[in-house]
Write an enzyme that holds these catalytic residues in place. Sequence first.
Site, PDB file in Angstrom:
ATOM      1  N   LYS A 164      -6.058  -0.655   2.394  1.00 44.82           N
ATOM      2  CA  LYS A 164      -6.437  -0.209   1.063  1.00 44.82           C
ATOM      3  C   LYS A 164      -7.157   1.139   1.123  1.00 44.82           C
ATOM      4  O   LYS A 164      -8.027   1.359   1.980  1.00 44.82           O
ATOM      5  CB  LYS A 164      -7.358  -1.236   0.396  1.00 44.82           C
ATOM      6  CG  LYS A 164      -6.744  -2.623   0.241  1.00 44.82           C
ATOM      7  CD  LYS A 164      -5.563  -2.626  -0.695  1.00 44.82           C
ATOM      8  CE  LYS A 164      -5.056  -4.038  -0.949  1.00 44.82           C
ATOM      9  NZ  LYS A 164      -3.864  -4.055  -1.821  1.00 44.82           N
ATOM     10  N   ASP A 193      -2.046   1.480   0.924  1.00 44.01           N
ATOM     11  CA  ASP A 193      -1.913   1.063  -0.466  1.00 44.01           C
ATOM     12  C   ASP A 193      -3.120   1.526  -1.277  1.00 44.01           C
ATOM     13  O   ASP A 193      -4.242   1.088  -1.047  1.00 44.01           O
ATOM     14  CB  ASP A 193      -1.797  -0.466  -0.527  1.00 44.01           C
ATOM     15  CG  ASP A 193      -1.562  -0.985  -1.933  1.00 44.01           C
ATOM     16  OD1 ASP A 193      -1.280  -0.171  -2.839  1.00 44.01           O
ATOM     17  OD2 ASP A 193      -1.655  -2.218  -2.135  1.00 44.01           O
ATOM     18  N   GLU A 218       2.054   3.179  -0.560  1.00 49.81           N
ATOM     19  CA  GLU A 218       2.313   2.238  -1.654  1.00 49.81           C
ATOM     20  C   GLU A 218       1.466   2.563  -2.885  1.00 49.81           C
ATOM     21  O   GLU A 218       0.245   2.679  -2.794  1.00 49.81           O
ATOM     22  CB  GLU A 218       2.033   0.806  -1.186  1.00 49.81           C
ATOM     23  CG  GLU A 218       2.425  -0.259  -2.187  1.00 49.81           C
ATOM     24  CD  GLU A 218       2.322  -1.660  -1.630  1.00 49.81           C
ATOM     25  OE1 GLU A 218       2.341  -2.620  -2.428  1.00 49.81           O
ATOM     26  OE2 GLU A 218       2.224  -1.816  -0.384  1.00 49.81           O
ATOM     27  N   ASP A 241       4.678  -0.504  -6.756  1.00 50.41           N
ATOM     28  CA  ASP A 241       4.199  -1.877  -6.891  1.00 50.41           C
ATOM     29  C   ASP A 241       3.783  -2.145  -8.331  1.00 50.41           C
ATOM     30  O   ASP A 241       4.552  -2.654  -9.139  1.00 50.41           O
ATOM     31  CB  ASP A 241       3.045  -2.111  -5.910  1.00 50.41           C
ATOM     32  CG  ASP A 241       2.592  -3.567  -5.837  1.00 50.41           C
ATOM     33  OD1 ASP A 241       2.855  -4.329  -6.786  1.00 50.41           O
ATOM     34  OD2 ASP A 241       1.960  -3.950  -4.847  1.00 50.41           O
ATOM     35  N   LYS A 265       5.942  -8.505  -7.151  1.00 50.23           N
ATOM     36  CA  LYS A 265       5.063  -9.624  -7.482  1.00 50.23           C
ATOM     37  C   LYS A 265       5.777 -10.534  -8.484  1.00 50.23           C
ATOM     38  O   LYS A 265       6.142 -10.100  -9.576  1.00 50.23           O
ATOM     39  CB  LYS A 265       3.755  -9.118  -8.083  1.00 50.23           C
ATOM     40  CG  LYS A 265       2.993  -8.113  -7.215  1.00 50.23           C
ATOM     41  CD  LYS A 265       2.459  -8.750  -5.959  1.00 50.23           C
ATOM     42  CE  LYS A 265       1.483  -7.838  -5.210  1.00 50.23           C
ATOM     43  NZ  LYS A 265       2.107  -6.637  -4.645  1.00 50.23           N
ATOM     44  N   TRP A 320       3.040 -11.413   1.398  1.00 50.31           N
ATOM     45  CA  TRP A 320       1.588 -11.522   1.442  1.00 50.31           C
ATOM     46  C   TRP A 320       1.171 -12.768   0.663  1.00 50.31           C
ATOM     47  O   TRP A 320       1.677 -13.022  -0.434  1.00 50.31           O
ATOM     48  CB  TRP A 320       0.948 -10.296   0.812  1.00 50.31           C
ATOM     49  CG  TRP A 320      -0.545 -10.321   0.800  1.00 50.31           C
ATOM     50  CD1 TRP A 320      -1.384  -9.822   1.744  1.00 50.31           C
ATOM     51  CD2 TRP A 320      -1.392 -10.887  -0.215  1.00 50.31           C
ATOM     52  NE1 TRP A 320      -2.696 -10.037   1.393  1.00 50.31           N
ATOM     53  CE2 TRP A 320      -2.730 -10.698   0.187  1.00 50.31           C
ATOM     54  CE3 TRP A 320      -1.138 -11.546  -1.417  1.00 50.31           C
ATOM     55  CZ2 TRP A 320      -3.813 -11.144  -0.564  1.00 50.31           C
ATOM     56  CZ3 TRP A 320      -2.218 -11.989  -2.169  1.00 50.31           C
ATOM     57  CH2 TRP A 320      -3.536 -11.791  -1.749  1.00 50.31           C
TER      58      TRP A 320
END
Length: 369
Positions: A164, A193, A218, A241, A265, A320
């Site tokens: 992150k 990300d 990402e 994403d 997702k 994930w």
Amino acid sequence: MKIRQIDVWQKDLPIQGPAYKMALQTLTELDTTLVRITTDTGLQGWGEVCPLGPAYQPQHAAGARAAIGEIAPHLLGENPLHTERINHRMHQALCGSLYAKSAIDMACWDISGKAYNSRVCDLLGGAVRETIPSYYAIGLSSPEDAANVAVKKQAEGYCRLQLKVGGRALEEDIACVKKVAEVLTAGTALAVDANRGLNVNDAIQLSAACRDIPFIFEQPCQTYEQCLHLRGKLHHPLWLDEVIDDLNALLRAVRDNAAEGFGMKQSRIGGISQMRTAREICAVAGLPMTCDDSWGGDLVAASCVHLGATVTGNLFAGSWIAAPYIDGHYDSQNPVVINNGVLKVPAGAGLGVIPDSALLGTPAMSLSL
């Protein structure tokens, strides 16, 4: 077969250990919603939706339950095996709220598997693998702490790490990427990300400063247009994403050649049914994808694994799940866990996870014929 009853539970999922830090929020607990559909034959199916806090995207936990309360009366008496019909009825009952609909869609697929004595992955076309790679997300932290986590997680068997960045000084993000890169072993893939936490200029500078480090970048920026502006300006493959919030957005991104891959997702685009279509779109486009969700317990995890097991060859980048960050399982006999960096497809019919309703307490909502 008809839907006779729909029960809804609220459950807290505390994060064990340190808070989960991202560019735009810090989380210590998540609020998840579980749905159980009971049919007139006695078969039951389970679903779950767990938004990543109230400030990640428009989805939020109380909204999920409110939306389910709006939708559920329109589904009583319907055949849960007819997932296309169920989704049509949900869209007639309520515009939007795809995330809430995903829990109901999941429960219907769970019932379908039990009715046909098949796993969900088999109903989706069949598993091309019985174990799938997972990956670990390293929260926003100092370069030294992030590198220590990277070393630990590689020792636990993870072959893909997500780091992150965003929401702080660009220099610290760059230092963090470089420090983690120093400890990566051969065969470990890295995703950086930002969860929309960088502006366009900072995203370009980060990529340039780390041009010699292989990683996928990402969702660096807030909007689709900002990410599209980065095309041709980065030294790394760009993945989208958060801005892929339905199938139309995915089709648009493929048309615009906007990305080299997608972090998908299931709750964001409407559930298993929509992820099946996303899988086919990515396959035709030749673009890789993950099969994830924002957060959740064993039900969400099982669904991610079933979906991931059906993605062909090198187009699958992993699933994930939140299990490493939360404590406890809904089904003590069939928990979804990561061993040596991989997830095993649940063996039972449907999702392969049957929550112990005694652990959930009294439903927050029950509707029946």
